[in-house]
Design an enzyme around this catalytic site. Structure first.
Site, PDB file in Angstrom:
ATOM      1  CD  GLU A  90     -31.059   6.492 -37.976  1.00  0.00           C
ATOM      2  OE1 GLU A  90     -30.676   5.402 -38.445  1.00  0.00           O
ATOM      3  OE2 GLU A  90     -31.857   7.246 -38.578  1.00  0.00           O
ATOM      4  CD  GLU A 137     -27.029  11.484 -43.118  1.00  0.00           C
ATOM      5  OE1 GLU A 137     -27.725  11.160 -44.089  1.00  0.00           O
ATOM      6  OE2 GLU A 137     -26.834  10.744 -42.148  1.00  0.00           O
ATOM      7  N   GLY A 181     -35.274  11.254 -41.610  1.00  0.00           N
ATOM      8  CA  GLY A 181     -36.471  10.441 -41.416  1.00  0.00           C
ATOM      9  C   GLY A 181     -37.679  11.232 -40.953  1.00  0.00           C
TER      10      GLY A 181
HETATM   11  C1  PEP Z   1     -30.135   8.676 -43.386  1.00  0.00           C
HETATM   12  O1  PEP Z   1     -30.517   7.719 -42.727  1.00  0.00           O
HETATM   13  O2  PEP Z   1     -28.941   8.862 -43.523  1.00  0.00           O
HETATM   14  C2  PEP Z   1     -31.136   9.563 -43.985  1.00  0.00           C
HETATM   15  C3  PEP Z   1     -30.732  10.637 -44.583  1.00  0.00           C
HETATM   16  O3  PEP Z   1     -32.460   9.176 -43.860  1.00  0.00           O
HETATM   17  P1  PEP Z   1     -33.723   9.845 -44.600  1.00  0.00           P
HETATM   18  O4  PEP Z   1     -33.346  10.056 -46.035  1.00  0.00           O
HETATM   19  O5  PEP Z   1     -34.814   8.848 -44.436  1.00  0.00           O
HETATM   20  O6  PEP Z   1     -33.991  11.133 -43.897  1.00  0.00           O
END
Ligand code: PEP
Length: 251
Positions: free
Chosen positions: A97, A167, A173
């Site tokens: 983000e 990630e 999300g």
């Molecule tokens: C994050 O914000 O790092 C994340 C993994 O979010 P989520 O678990 O909601 O996908």
């Protein structure tokens, strides 16, 4: 064996009363649970609250980003020393983000990573590909370049004091999780890249998975050989869900 590490990324959520209940419930739920490192990444205004609630407990805390400069005319920014004033042990750098919304480049993330390390924090470097990049077969190249920018900046030895979080952007999300095999493939590639520079550092490096990890899928992800924990967004705001993931990580 590497210790599993479960960290909650609260993002821009929370409030004093809500945080108080959440931290209290997490601490109560973790009583008697050992064998897993746990931390929360809270919004800047709640660092003092996290410190007051968590000091002397097994749960660490940190911020979700940091500025690379020691001080100066950087309105709205927060330095490493300021985080140290609130006894942060960790900081996230390069969350997708931050990269996508706030335009942080690989080079900018590398500077933050270096500043955090130099200031004695344990940075969690977030890397991951977008859906377009995955579908174009670019996952390995994108993740390798993100990691390489940080590695080139600090040198491999410094990674002994850092954590990497894979990630996939398309899983954050969205409720859509990488399969354990998809995640493992990237985690193994990250470890191999680090091993190319220093096998011992690579062997000890904690590599977390993040992206819609929840109680229902945590155990199978955490069972993969190169997944050493989770970076948890949404589920970290619900004490029972976060606790269930922490318990799933106990080895
Ligand atoms: C994050 O914000 O790092 C994340 C993994 O979010 P989520 O678990 O909601 O996908």
């Amino acid at each position: 064996m590497r210790q599993q590490f479960v960290a909650g990324n609260w993002k821009m959520h929370g409030g004093l009363a809500q945080n108080r209940r959440l931290l209290q419930d997490v601490l109560v739920g973790l009583a008697g649970v050992s064998g897993v490192e746990v931390a929360v990444f809270v919004p800047f205004p709640y660092l003092a609250q996290a410190q007051a609630a968590l000091a002397g407990t097994p749960v660490g805390w940190g911020a979700q980003t940091v500025n690379e400069h020691p001080q100066g005319a950087y309105t709205g920014e927060v330095s490493v020393a300021m985080l140290r004033d609130f006894a942060c042990r960790y900081v996230l750098v390069g969350h997708s983000e931050r990269r996508a919304i706030f335009g942080e480049s690989d080079a900018a993330v590398a500077e933050k990573f270096a500043a955090a390390l130099a200031g004695g924090l344990r940075p969690v470097l977030c890397v991951g590909e977008t859906l377009d990049q995955r579908e174009a077969g670019q996952t390995a190249a994108v993740v390798a370049a993100q990691l390489d920018a940080a590695l080139q900046r600090v040198g491999v030895a410094a990674l002994a004091n850092a954590v990497v979080a894979y990630e996939p952007v398309w899983a954050i999300g969205t409720g859509r999780t990488a399969s354990p095999e998809q995640a493992q493939e990237v985690h193994a590639a990250i470890r191999a890249q680090v091993a190319g520079a220093d096998a011992q550092v690579a062997e000890r490096l904690q590599i977390l998975y993040g992206g819609s990890m929840k109680p229902q899928n945590a155990a199978e992800l955490l069972a993969m050989p190169d997944i050493d924990g989770g970076l948890i967004g949404g589920a970290s705001l619900v004490a029972n869900d976060f606790l269930a993931i922490c318990r799933a990580a106990v080895r």
